[in-house]
Design an enzyme around this catalytic site. Structure first.
Site, PDB file in Angstrom:
ATOM      1  N   HIS A 132       0.872  -1.186   0.000  1.00 17.93           N
ATOM      2  CA  HIS A 132       0.000   0.000   0.000  1.00 17.93           C
ATOM      3  C   HIS A 132       0.907   1.234   0.000  1.00 17.93           C
ATOM      4  O   HIS A 132       2.014   1.192   0.540  1.00 17.93           O
ATOM      5  CB  HIS A 132      -0.832  -0.055   1.290  1.00 17.93           C
ATOM      6  N   ASP A 209       3.219  -4.392   8.183  1.00 20.49           N
ATOM      7  CA  ASP A 209       1.989  -3.614   8.061  1.00 20.49           C
ATOM      8  C   ASP A 209       0.816  -4.579   8.199  1.00 20.49           C
ATOM      9  O   ASP A 209       0.502  -5.334   7.287  1.00 20.49           O
ATOM     10  CB  ASP A 209       1.993  -2.919   6.686  1.00 20.49           C
ATOM     11  N   GLN A 212      -4.449  -5.004   7.134  1.00 21.90           N
ATOM     12  CA  GLN A 212      -5.496  -5.893   6.600  1.00 21.90           C
ATOM     13  C   GLN A 212      -5.554  -7.219   7.343  1.00 21.90           C
ATOM     14  O   GLN A 212      -6.392  -8.065   7.019  1.00 21.90           O
ATOM     15  CB  GLN A 212      -5.253  -6.160   5.103  1.00 21.90           C
ATOM     16  N   LYS A 235     -10.231  -0.570  10.449  1.00 22.53           N
ATOM     17  CA  LYS A 235     -10.392  -1.736   9.573  1.00 22.53           C
ATOM     18  C   LYS A 235     -10.775  -2.971  10.377  1.00 22.53           C
ATOM     19  O   LYS A 235     -10.873  -4.077   9.839  1.00 22.53           O
ATOM     20  CB  LYS A 235      -9.105  -1.988   8.786  1.00 22.53           C
ATOM     21  N   CYS A 377      -4.690   2.384  -3.791  1.00 23.26           N
ATOM     22  CA  CYS A 377      -3.483   2.890  -3.108  1.00 23.26           C
ATOM     23  C   CYS A 377      -2.321   1.912  -3.263  1.00 23.26           C
ATOM     24  O   CYS A 377      -1.518   1.726  -2.336  1.00 23.26           O
ATOM     25  CB  CYS A 377      -3.728   3.167  -1.625  1.00 23.26           C
TER      26      CYS A 377
END
Ligand code: PMP
Length: 432
Positions: A132, A209, A212, A235, A377
């Site tokens: 991303h 990261d 998600q 999220k 993104c």
């Protein structure tokens, strides 16, 4: 809640239920809203929404300035939330949990408060092709500031980080390795354990990261042994404007502050050097998003047991929806998935041969279906896959089989309206 009940879970989301009621009131056959853009942000349960009102009506005060009882009350709820996150991700200490605005800010903190001071000309930062922008641009900025160079891990045909590229790309020149646990476009659980091990082997810092991942997987940072892990509350059914930066204590200790201001200092004077507060407060300048953090702890309270215990059925239900949707899409001839095979979580990206992504997304919107189209993104990933964009359906545990059926049937209608060789096979049914 002892066993996950999809119907009861869905009932907790007022925005969704409100639309369902409108459909019933209007005697409409079609849902007013089918929300399938959950990778962008999830809807919020009433515990989270109510928490804001409760906080502002009952405990509103600034935190860590406890000369009165109201401040103690706010501070205690705020710090309780930190402990919940610490347990949720298996961190060793609350000192390792820094509140931020979101995953983006968390990565920028690492880039500016650590990498900017340690990288030298020619040092290498390794990212993955599917990152991303939030996990690319902060590194590009710091590369420009320091003369470091960015290298990229490649993907295999299924969209996972290619394990064979790990040893070639991560070398003794690598100082930082930053990659997503799960890509927001490909929906694959990356082999981050191998990435982290390789980073450690060459003495590089690993940054994962998890934006998600946290709503779908039980994450344990101690077991992963990564140096940093970042994510956003919004999220995972939490509020916007709240995020987490997990970092190993010794590393956070070695870093200089990211921003200056109140709360992050020990002493300030015009004649002597300012001294900084202990962790985690050193990185929390100014009044934080107190109401948001407390509301976030509400969703950790309900999500943690669902993720921790496989028997609850939450993950199983998510998998059933994913499989049902993926199989349904597979039967639509013009659908081209952007990677081979079914994703690991309910994030399905595809194009429709002969149709513009944006037109399809707009047409679905006219049926009340919210999905996303564009580069998501992840422009370098689109370039890598030689696409100018794609469609993305992303599923949450409040979605239903009926909603997936509706999506598939609407896609069928849109393709027929637009004409062409669209031999579509869609059937109503139930996922088992
Ligand atoms: N990384 C990934 C994989 C994401 O999906 C996102 C959000 N789309 C981010 C980082 C950035 O999160 P935020 O905008 O909440 O900071």
């Amino acid at each position: 809640m002892n066993i996950f009940e999809p119907h009861l879970f869905r009932q907790q989301f007022p925005l969704i239920i409100q639309h369902e009621k409108a459909q019933i009131d209007q005697h409409s056959l079609n849902p007013a809203l089918v929300y399938l853009d959950n990778a962008a942000t999830t809807q919020k349960p009433e515990q989270v929404i109510n928490s804001y009102q409760y906080y502002y009506q009952n405990s509103n005060a600034n935190v860590h300035r406890a000369s009165h009882q109201l401040s103690s009350k706010a501070t205690s709820a705020f710090e309780q939330a930190r402990s919940s996150v610490q347990k949720f991700i298996g961190a060793r200490s609350i000192k390792e949990i820094i509140w931020t605005k979101g995953a983006t800010e968390s990565i920028n903190i690492i880039a500016q408060a650590l990498a900017r001071n340690t990288l030298r000309l020619g040092d290498e930062i390794v990212l993955c092709a599917s990152e991303h922008h939030a996990n690319i641009v902060p590194w590009q900025i710091v590369a420009q500031q320091t003369g470091a160079v960015i290298k990229v891990l490649t993907l295999n045909n299924q969209g996972y980080i290619d394990v064979d590229s790990i040893d070639n790309v991560i070398t003794s020149k690598t100082k930082i390795v930053a990659c997503a646990h799960i890509s927001n476009v490909l929906g694959r659980i990356n082999p981050i354990k191998s990435v982290i091990e390789r980073a450690k082997h060459v003495g590089a810092i690993s940054v994962i990261d998890g934006a998600q991942a946290v709503a779908h997987l039980s994450v344990n940072v101690a077991a992963l042994d990564c140096d940093f892990y970042v994510f956003s509350a919004h999220k995972m059914y939490g509020p916007t404007g709240v995020g987490v930066l997990y970092g190993k204590e010794a590393l956070l200790e070695s870093m200089s502050p990211y921003q200056g201001g109140g709360e992050m200092i020990k002493t300030v004077s015009f004649t002597q050097a300012t001294t900084f507060n202990a962790l985690p407060f050193k990185f929390e300048a100014g009044t934080p998003n107190i109401a948001g953090v407390i509301a976030f702890s509400q969703c950790i309270d309900f999500l943690a047991p669902l993720l921790a215990d496989k028997k609850q059925g939450y993950s199983l239900y998510e998998q059933q929806l994913l499989q049902y949707c993926y199989q349904g899409l597979s039967q639509i001839k013009p659908v081209k998935f952007i990677a081979e095979g079914m994703p690991d979580i309910g994030v399905i990206a595809f194009t429709l041969t002969g149709h513009h992504n944006h037109d399809v997304a707009m047409a679905l919107d006219s049926y009340g279906i919210a999905i996303r189209s564009g580069h998501h993104c992840a422009m370098p990933l689109m370039t890598y896959l030689q696409l100018d964009g794609c469609l993305r359906i992303s599923i949450a545990a409040y979605n239903t089989v009926a909603e997936i059926d509706y999506l598939l049937n609407c896609l069928h209608s849109i393709l027929q309206e637009e004409g062409g060789d669209n031999s579509v096979l869609v059937k109503q049914g139930k996922a088992e």
